[in-house]
Design an enzyme around this catalytic site. Structure first.
Site, PDB file in Angstrom:
ATOM      1  N   GLY A 231       0.834  -1.204   0.000  1.00 43.86           N
ATOM      2  CA  GLY A 231       0.000   0.000   0.000  1.00 43.86           C
ATOM      3  C   GLY A 231       0.859   1.239   0.000  1.00 43.86           C
ATOM      4  N   ASN A 232       0.261   2.373   0.296  1.00 43.14           N
ATOM      5  CA  ASN A 232       1.039   3.614   0.418  1.00 43.14           C
ATOM      6  C   ASN A 232       0.413   4.484   1.505  1.00 43.14           C
ATOM      7  OD1 ASN A 232      -0.987   5.417  -0.865  1.00 43.14           O
ATOM      8  ND2 ASN A 232      -0.596   4.073  -2.623  1.00 43.14           N
ATOM      9  N   HIS A 233       1.038   5.624   1.748  1.00 41.93           N
ATOM     10  CA  HIS A 233       0.645   6.440   2.906  1.00 41.93           C
ATOM     11  C   HIS A 233      -0.493   7.415   2.633  1.00 41.93           C
ATOM     12  CE1 HIS A 233       3.773   4.917   5.422  1.00 41.93           C
ATOM     13  NE2 HIS A 233       4.699   5.208   4.525  1.00 41.93           N
TER      14      HIS A 233
END
Ligand code: CTP
Length: 421
Positions: A231-233
């Site tokens: 995923g990412n932030h």
């Protein structure tokens, strides 16, 4: 001397601005119709007056069966009208009342009054005043749950919205009939807050009324096994801020968000939660054809694991290799399938920012791209602020570092300029 005159003038302007912020000195016209919730208007008047507003009340004839004009008059310190004519043949000038108001609120608004409002059936002072009003009108419906859910009421509410009025939806709870469901008039505190937010926002255009805007937001999570993902932030803040602002301007908003802790209570925002890029792709193309504007603010993962392990991967090996495959380019596909939609993309670049953003604009067949640079402090994932440049095929505009809410306003101002003639 000129310097001091200028300072004094600026201070004067500031004082004036502060004095006129929110509800202070605002003229609020409350139109009460014949519903049991009419008793709550006592509190509504009191709350507005407490906040420095001036209040006048008008009533339909049937509202008089539910509440007392004398109480409203005492609380508002103004006469209350319910007829076109007063005693001794005086005329209660509905046009004057309508033009006096900065904001008109119809609360509680019965199904009957709502129907008359949208169809212009002018048989009482409330409707005549409403039809003469040039100010924003807020409608707080209140009725039994089945009446509220009835297709004709739904359609009338939609029509009222299409005319640019603001609906403050009825709330869930116990109703006068003893049934439980949606139909109770919004609490006075909620009504006051809606009006206050509207007056504070400074953005009071309803220019997207009748338009549908699709927005993608947040990250996507690509499963590796049942407990892990790539995923990412991204927090989704930018996309949710865009959705709120678009809804405030009257649009029907379809918000398709990857995993995000953010919520929305806005009834004009249809929130669809998805997890992976593939799910986001499918959800987007369920709606894309019918939308007027699409804004892709999601931080879609570019790659996903080729195979998702059915069981949790054990750490048996020293090295683990996961084969990744490219995810569908949602925005790119929107560009390919574009017919009449105004298409907005985002670009997050770390080098050759403008050149890269411009090439994305062309490659994905966009009408506009919002560039944010990770080099700007205060801009980017998980932050409350953002600093953007907007590029179109033939123009570029640069903006200051602002809150994501203010950035959403800038972006939608730009979209408005480009799409609304
Ligand atoms: N986007 C999308 N679907 C993807 C990847 C990106 O819809 N699979 C959208 C994003 O929402 C954003 C825009 O495309 O509006 C730009 O995304 P970005 O990841 O910066 O660009 P890419 O085209 O993926 O190029 P690169 O990562 O190589 O910079």
């Amino acid at each position: 001397m000129a310097f001091f005159t200028c300072i004094i003038q600026k201070m004067g302007n500031l004082v004036h601005k502060l004095l006129t912020m929110g509800l202070e000195h605002k003229k609020i016209l409350i139109a009460v119709t014949g519903g049991i919730a009419a008793y709550k208007i006592n509190f509504l008047i009191r709350d507005f007056i407490k906040k420095g507003a001036e209040v006048q009340v008008i009533m339909t004839p049937s509202a008089l069966n539910f509440a007392s004009a004398l109480t409203f008059s005492t609380l508002s310190k103004n006469p209350v009208f319910s007829d076109f004519y007063g005693v001794n043949g005086t005329w209660n000038n509905h046009v004057e009342l309508a033009l006096w108001a900065d904001v008109m609120i119809v609360a509680p608004c019965t199904a009957n009054t709502l129907a008359k409002m949208v169809h212009g059936q002018c048989d009482n002072l409330v409707i005549a005043t409403f039809l003469s009003a040039k100010c924003p009108v807020f409608i707080a419906p209140a009725m039994d749950l089945d009446m509220y859910a009835h297709p004709s009421t739904r359609q009338n509410l939609e029509m009222a919205e299409d005319y640019g009025h603001f609906i403050i939806p009825a709330e869930e709870g116990e109703l006068a009939s003893g049934l439980v469901g949606q139909g109770r008039m919004a609490e006075p505190g909620t009504i006051v807050k809606e009006v206050e937010d509207y007056l504070d926002s400074g953005k009071q255009s309803r220019n997207f009324a009748g338009k549908t805007i699709l927005i993608t937001a947040g990250p996507t999570f690509e499963a590796i096994d049942p407990v892990r993902y790539i995923g990412n932030h991204s927090s989704g803040k930018m996309g949710f801020a865009l959705a709120e602002e678009a809804a405030k301007r009257g649009a029907r908003v379809i918000l398709i968000s990857g995993p995000s802790s953010l919520q929305t209570q806005n009834k004009n925002i249809e929130l669809h939660r998805v997890t992976s890029a593939k799910e986001m792709f499918e959800e987007v193309f369920r709606y894309y054809e019918g939308v007027d504007v699409a804004i892709a603010s999601a931080a879609v993962a570019d790659y996903a694991p080729k195979d998702v392990a059915l069981e949790k991967i054990k750490k048996n090996e020293d090295n683990l290799t996961i084969e990744l495959v490219k995810n569908p380019d949602i925005l790119g596909t929107m560009g390919e399938r574009k017919t009449r939609q105004f298409l907005v993309g985002f670009a997050l670049e770390t080098q050759n920012e403008e050149v890269n953003a411009k090439s994305k604009l062309e490659k994905k067949n966009l009408d506009m791209i919002v560039l944010n640079s990770l080099r700007d402090e205060g801009a980017g994932f998980q932050k409350d602020t953002n600093r953007i440049k907007i590029l179109t095929a033939d123009a570029m505009e640069e903006f200051e570092l602002k809150s994501k809410e203010a950035v959403a306003q800038d972006i939608l101002d730009f979209v408005e300029k480009k799409t609304l003639k």
